[in-house]
Design a protein around this motif. Structure first.
Motif, short mmCIF file in Angstrom:
data_model
loop_
_atom_site.label_atom_id
_atom_site.label_comp_id
_atom_site.label_asym_id
_atom_site.label_seq_id
_atom_site.Cartn_x
_atom_site.Cartn_y
_atom_site.Cartn_z
N HIS A 149 38.40 -18.94 5.28
CA HIS A 149 38.31 -20.06 4.33
C HIS A 149 37.40 -21.14 4.91
CE1 HIS A 149 41.69 -18.35 2.10
NE2 HIS A 149 42.27 -18.15 3.27
N PRO A 150 36.11 -20.88 5.00
CA PRO A 150 35.20 -21.84 5.64
C PRO A 150 35.10 -23.19 4.93
CG PRO A 150 33.97 -20.08 4.57
CD PRO A 150 35.41 -19.70 4.51
N ASP A 151 35.49 -23.24 3.68
CA ASP A 151 35.37 -24.47 2.90
C ASP A 151 36.62 -25.35 2.97
OD1 ASP A 151 36.72 -22.38 1.56
OD2 ASP A 151 36.48 -23.40 -0.36
N LYS A 152 37.65 -24.93 3.69
CA LYS A 152 38.92 -25.68 3.73
C LYS A 152 39.19 -26.18 5.15
CE LYS A 152 40.77 -23.07 -0.10
NZ LYS A 152 41.65 -22.01 -0.51
N ASP A 153 38.49 -27.26 5.53
CA ASP A 153 38.63 -27.77 6.89
C ASP A 153 40.04 -28.25 7.20
OD1 ASP A 153 38.32 -29.95 5.20
OD2 ASP A 153 36.95 -31.02 6.52
N TRP A 154 40.76 -28.73 6.20
CA TRP A 154 42.15 -29.15 6.42
C TRP A 154 43.01 -27.95 6.84
CZ3 TRP A 154 45.89 -26.72 3.60
CH2 TRP A 154 45.46 -26.02 2.47
N PHE A 155 42.70 -26.78 6.30
CA PHE A 155 43.46 -25.56 6.59
C PHE A 155 43.20 -25.12 8.03
CE2 PHE A 155 44.46 -21.10 4.61
CZ PHE A 155 45.73 -21.13 5.18
N HIS A 156 41.97 -25.30 8.53
CA HIS A 156 41.64 -24.98 9.92
C HIS A 156 42.52 -25.80 10.85
CE1 HIS A 156 37.28 -24.61 8.18
NE2 HIS A 156 38.12 -23.76 7.61
N LEU A 157 42.67 -27.09 10.52
CA LEU A 157 43.49 -28.00 11.32
C LEU A 157 44.96 -27.58 11.30
CD1 LEU A 157 43.69 -30.55 13.04
CD2 LEU A 157 43.95 -31.84 10.92
N VAL A 158 45.44 -27.20 10.14
CA VAL A 158 46.83 -26.73 10.03
C VAL A 158 47.05 -25.51 10.92
CG1 VAL A 158 48.53 -25.71 8.45
CG2 VAL A 158 47.21 -27.71 7.74
N GLY A 159 46.09 -24.60 10.94
CA GLY A 159 46.20 -23.43 11.80
C GLY A 159 46.29 -23.80 13.27
N LEU A 160 45.51 -24.80 13.67
CA LEU A 160 45.53 -25.24 15.06
C LEU A 160 46.86 -25.89 15.43
CD1 LEU A 160 43.78 -25.59 17.64
CD2 LEU A 160 43.20 -27.85 16.77
N LEU A 161 47.42 -26.65 14.53
CA LEU A 161 48.62 -27.45 14.83
C LEU A 161 49.94 -26.78 14.47
CD1 LEU A 161 47.35 -30.90 13.51
CD2 LEU A 161 47.12 -29.94 15.81
N HIS A 162 49.91 -25.60 13.89
CA HIS A 162 51.12 -25.05 13.28
C HIS A 162 52.30 -24.83 14.22
CE1 HIS A 162 49.64 -21.18 14.82
NE2 HIS A 162 50.84 -20.70 14.58
N ASP A 163 52.09 -24.68 15.51
CA ASP A 163 53.19 -24.45 16.44
C ASP A 163 53.52 -25.65 17.33
OD1 ASP A 163 53.99 -21.89 15.76
OD2 ASP A 163 52.76 -20.89 17.27
N LEU A 164 52.95 -26.80 17.08
CA LEU A 164 53.15 -27.93 17.98
C LEU A 164 54.60 -28.36 18.11
CD1 LEU A 164 50.14 -30.38 17.57
CD2 LEU A 164 50.54 -28.60 19.26
N GLY A 165 55.39 -28.13 17.09
CA GLY A 165 56.81 -28.49 17.17
C GLY A 165 57.55 -27.76 18.28
N LYS A 166 56.98 -26.66 18.74
CA LYS A 166 57.63 -25.90 19.82
C LYS A 166 57.67 -26.66 21.13
CE LYS A 166 56.74 -21.33 17.94
NZ LYS A 166 56.14 -20.01 18.16
N VAL A 167 56.88 -27.72 21.27
CA VAL A 167 56.94 -28.51 22.51
C VAL A 167 58.33 -29.11 22.70
CG1 VAL A 167 54.47 -29.02 22.58
CG2 VAL A 167 56.03 -30.67 21.55
N LEU A 168 59.10 -29.26 21.62
CA LEU A 168 60.44 -29.81 21.76
C LEU A 168 61.32 -28.94 22.65
CD1 LEU A 168 61.10 -31.08 18.13
CD2 LEU A 168 60.62 -32.44 20.17
N ALA A 169 61.01 -27.66 22.76
CA ALA A 169 61.76 -26.78 23.66
C ALA A 169 61.60 -27.23 25.11
CB ALA A 169 61.31 -25.33 23.49
N LEU A 170 60.50 -27.87 25.43
CA LEU A 170 60.28 -28.37 26.78
C LEU A 170 61.10 -29.62 27.07
CD1 LEU A 170 56.41 -27.90 26.93
CD2 LEU A 170 58.16 -26.43 27.96
N PHE A 171 61.69 -30.19 26.03
CA PHE A 171 62.55 -31.37 26.16
C PHE A 171 64.00 -31.04 25.87
CE2 PHE A 171 58.28 -32.89 25.14
CZ PHE A 171 58.08 -33.77 26.17
N GLY A 172 64.34 -29.74 25.96
CA GLY A 172 65.73 -29.35 25.87
C GLY A 172 66.20 -28.82 24.53
N GLU A 173 65.34 -28.81 23.54
CA GLU A 173 65.73 -28.29 22.23
C GLU A 173 65.66 -26.75 22.24
OE1 GLU A 173 66.98 -29.82 19.52
OE2 GLU A 173 66.98 -31.63 20.74
#
Length: 78
Positions: free
Chosen positions: A52-76
């Motif tokens: 999807h070369p025309d959907k730059d917002w979607f590229h960003l979503v792909g990059l950030l989609h797992d960031l919530g997993k950092v909470l496991a490093l804080f005990g979650e």
């Protein structure tokens, strides 16, 4: 969870720092993967960019989609 994390005051970090932190995590959903979690984020974003070369917002979503997993490093739990 909302009371604990809603203020976003646990730790301030940028997206790139969070991606780097993910590399310290062994993802329970893929414990046998031998490459950093950030690599998965870049792979996902690049795959979306190619499809999807025309959907730059979607590229960003792909990059950030797992960031919530950092909470496991804080005990979650994962």
């Amino acid at each position: 969870q909302s009371a604990q994390y809603g203020s976003c005051s646990l730790r301030k970090m940028g997206a790139m720092e969070a991606l780097e932190l993910l590399d310290q995590l062994v993802d329970e959903s893929d414990p046998d993967v031998d490459f950093p979690n950030s690599y998965h984020a870049y792979q996902t974003a690049e795959g979306i960019r190619q499809a999807h070369p025309d959907k730059d917002w979607f590229h960003l979503v792909g990059l950030l989609h797992d960031l919530g997993k950092v909470l496991a490093l804080f005990g979650e739990p994962q």
